[in-house]
Design a protein around this motif. Structure first.
Motif, PDB file in Angstrom:
ATOM      1  N   ASP A 179     -32.695 -33.427 -10.679  1.00 27.65           N
ATOM      2  CA  ASP A 179     -33.003 -33.659  -9.087  1.00 27.65           C
ATOM      3  C   ASP A 179     -31.519 -33.626  -8.647  1.00 27.65           C
ATOM      4  O   ASP A 179     -30.637 -34.436  -9.237  1.00 27.65           O
ATOM      5  N   ILE A 180     -31.187 -32.879  -7.449  1.00 24.33           N
ATOM      6  CA  ILE A 180     -29.926 -32.995  -6.858  1.00 24.33           C
ATOM      7  C   ILE A 180     -29.942 -33.646  -5.512  1.00 24.33           C
ATOM      8  O   ILE A 180     -30.912 -33.169  -4.655  1.00 24.33           O
TER       9      ILE A 180
ATOM     10  N   LYS B 171     -23.077 -25.380  -9.891  1.00 24.23           N
ATOM     11  CA  LYS B 171     -22.548 -26.793  -9.532  1.00 24.23           C
ATOM     12  C   LYS B 171     -22.955 -27.098  -7.912  1.00 24.23           C
ATOM     13  O   LYS B 171     -23.078 -26.178  -7.474  1.00 24.23           O
ATOM     14  N   LYS B 172     -23.095 -28.384  -7.858  1.00 23.36           N
ATOM     15  CA  LYS B 172     -23.585 -28.684  -6.556  1.00 23.36           C
ATOM     16  C   LYS B 172     -22.776 -28.130  -5.336  1.00 23.36           C
ATOM     17  O   LYS B 172     -21.341 -28.443  -5.694  1.00 23.36           O
TER      18      LYS B 172
ATOM     19  N   TYR C  25     -28.558 -34.244  -1.659  1.00 23.59           N
ATOM     20  CA  TYR C  25     -27.688 -33.820  -0.701  1.00 23.59           C
ATOM     21  C   TYR C  25     -27.773 -34.649   0.395  1.00 23.59           C
ATOM     22  O   TYR C  25     -28.986 -35.072   0.846  1.00 23.59           O
TER      23      TYR C  25
END
Length: 110
Positions: free
Chosen positions: A34-35, A71-72, A37
């Motif tokens: 999970d990312i 990458k994010k 933001y």
């Protein structure tokens, strides 16, 4: 000498059994996990690779690296979101529209 052999054998079997069980029951992360933001004004978005890959049957190459780098991204603002980033698929045709204010809460959690 015989006792030492059996102890070594028993310890070896236990190590192999634990290693096998660990592999069998290990939870795999799908993609990058999970990312998160962060957005103070719109609310935090928790992007789930698992949902997109398993539920929606998407391939990694559908987003990486055409839409998202590996990458994010540093910042995704609402102004630059139109037609980019998530909005490439969330256009109201492929997936629910990211432009519709009514759908913001599907991703943004306050």
């Amino acid at each position: 000498m015989g006792n030492k052999f059996w102890r070594i054998l028993l310890v070896s079997i236990c190590i192999i059994a634990f290693a096998t069980l660990n592999v069998a029951f290990a939870q795999k992360k799908v993609g990058g996990g999970d990312i998160k933001y962060e957005s103070k004004s719109q609310g935090t978005v928790l992007f789930s690779h698992e949902s997109h890959v398993n539920t929606h049957k998407m391939k990694c190459t559908e987003c990486h690296s055409k839409i998202f780098k590996m990458k994010k991204e540093a910042k995704i603002t609402k102004a630059e979101h139109t037609g980019k980033y998530c909005a490439v698929c969330h256009d109201g045709k492929k997936a629910f529209s990211s432009a519709s204010e009514a759908d913001c809460g599907k991703c943004h959690k306050k």
